[in-house]
Design a protein around this motif. Structure first.
Motif, PDB file in Angstrom:
ATOM      1  N   LYS A 190       3.616   9.975  -7.570  1.00 44.83           N
ATOM      2  CA  LYS A 190       4.839  10.456  -8.215  1.00 44.83           C
ATOM      3  C   LYS A 190       5.136   9.850  -9.583  1.00 44.83           C
ATOM      4  N   VAL A 191       4.579   8.686  -9.880  1.00 34.89           N
ATOM      5  CA  VAL A 191       4.972   7.965 -11.099  1.00 34.89           C
ATOM      6  C   VAL A 191       3.824   7.828 -12.090  1.00 34.89           C
ATOM      7  N   ARG A 192       2.700   7.363 -11.633  1.00 35.62           N
ATOM      8  CA  ARG A 192       1.596   7.048 -12.545  1.00 35.62           C
ATOM      9  C   ARG A 192       1.098   8.234 -13.366  1.00 35.62           C
ATOM     10  N   PRO A 193       1.060   9.457 -12.827  1.00 29.86           N
ATOM     11  CA  PRO A 193       0.611  10.569 -13.674  1.00 29.86           C
ATOM     12  C   PRO A 193       1.484  10.753 -14.925  1.00 29.86           C
ATOM     13  N   LYS A 206       0.835  -1.204   0.000  1.00 27.11           N
ATOM     14  CA  LYS A 206       0.000   0.000   0.000  1.00 27.11           C
ATOM     15  C   LYS A 206       0.871   1.255   0.000  1.00 27.11           C
ATOM     16  N   GLN A 207       1.962   1.251   0.764  1.00 30.30           N
ATOM     17  CA  GLN A 207       2.866   2.395   0.794  1.00 30.30           C
ATOM     18  C   GLN A 207       3.526   2.608  -0.569  1.00 30.30           C
ATOM     19  N   ILE A 208       3.943   1.527  -1.187  1.00 31.71           N
ATOM     20  CA  ILE A 208       4.574   1.606  -2.513  1.00 31.71           C
ATOM     21  C   ILE A 208       3.564   2.133  -3.527  1.00 31.71           C
ATOM     22  N   GLU A 209       2.346   1.584  -3.508  1.00 30.50           N
ATOM     23  CA  GLU A 209       1.298   2.019  -4.435  1.00 30.50           C
ATOM     24  C   GLU A 209       1.009   3.508  -4.260  1.00 30.50           C
ATOM     25  N   LEU A 264      12.615   7.466 -13.438  1.00 30.46           N
ATOM     26  CA  LEU A 264      11.350   7.841 -12.815  1.00 30.46           C
ATOM     27  C   LEU A 264      10.997   6.887 -11.671  1.00 30.46           C
ATOM     28  N   ILE A 265      10.777   5.632 -11.994  1.00 25.90           N
ATOM     29  CA  ILE A 265      10.312   4.682 -10.981  1.00 25.90           C
ATOM     30  C   ILE A 265      11.372   4.470  -9.899  1.00 25.90           C
ATOM     31  N   SER A 266      12.576   4.085 -10.300  1.00 27.07           N
ATOM     32  CA  SER A 266      13.636   3.810  -9.322  1.00 27.07           C
ATOM     33  C   SER A 266      13.961   5.033  -8.485  1.00 27.07           C
ATOM     34  N   LEU A 267      14.014   6.186  -9.122  1.00 29.90           N
ATOM     35  CA  LEU A 267      14.319   7.429  -8.413  1.00 29.90           C
ATOM     36  C   LEU A 267      13.294   7.694  -7.310  1.00 29.90           C
ATOM     37  N   GLU A 268      12.028   7.653  -7.648  1.00 31.28           N
ATOM     38  CA  GLU A 268      10.978   7.961  -6.672  1.00 31.28           C
ATOM     39  C   GLU A 268      10.888   6.906  -5.572  1.00 31.28           C
ATOM     40  N   ILE A 269      10.972   5.642  -5.944  1.00 29.99           N
ATOM     41  CA  ILE A 269      10.875   4.569  -4.944  1.00 29.99           C
ATOM     42  C   ILE A 269      12.087   4.594  -4.018  1.00 29.99           C
ATOM     43  N   VAL A 289       2.146   1.318 -14.350  1.00 28.77           N
ATOM     44  CA  VAL A 289       3.105   0.396 -13.750  1.00 28.77           C
ATOM     45  C   VAL A 289       2.358  -0.440 -12.724  1.00 28.77           C
ATOM     46  N   ILE A 290       2.682  -1.728 -12.682  1.00 31.99           N
ATOM     47  CA  ILE A 290       2.105  -2.592 -11.662  1.00 31.99           C
ATOM     48  C   ILE A 290       3.230  -3.202 -10.846  1.00 31.99           C
ATOM     49  N   VAL A 291       2.956  -3.381  -9.569  1.00 30.91           N
ATOM     50  CA  VAL A 291       3.915  -4.004  -8.660  1.00 30.91           C
ATOM     51  C   VAL A 291       3.704  -5.509  -8.750  1.00 30.91           C
TER      52      VAL A 291
END
Length: 95
Positions: free
Chosen positions: A15-18, A6-9, A58-63, A27-29
């Motif tokens: 930050k990522v999906r928009p 839930k925290q990751i989502e 994008l993804i790696s940076l934000e996560i 993106v799906i986990v």
């Protein structure tokens, strides 16, 4: 502290999906095991030549910023089943 899906989502939603949605993607986990997050790009982002850049920039940076305990973010890619079916038909001279 255990990181929840839930925290990751929540970070992905904010930050990522928009950015991905603006390109017709998402993106799906897939999993989070041993501090390694596995994700898959979907929609128009799936199989895009820039997919690895999207993951890194994008993804790696934000996560990574949100969850320093996650050691790696792996982009899992698979070939679109429709594309495979088309390729088989071409190779078998059915098209």
């Amino acid at each position: 502290m255990d990181i929840t899906r839930k925290q990751i989502e929540s970070v992905l939603d904010a930050k990522v999906r928009p950015s991905l949605a603006a390109h017709g993607g998402n993106v799906i986990v897939l999993s989070l095991e041993n501090d390694v997050l596995r994700v898959r790009l979907t929609g128009k982002c799936s199989g895009c030549p820039a997919a690895h850049s999207t993951n890194e920039e994008l993804i790696s940076l934000e996560i990574s910023q949100a969850f320093p305990a996650i050691k790696d973010i792996i982009l899992v890619e698979e070939t679109n089943p429709e594309l495979l079916t088309m390729a088989h038909k071409i190779l078998n001279h059915q098209l």
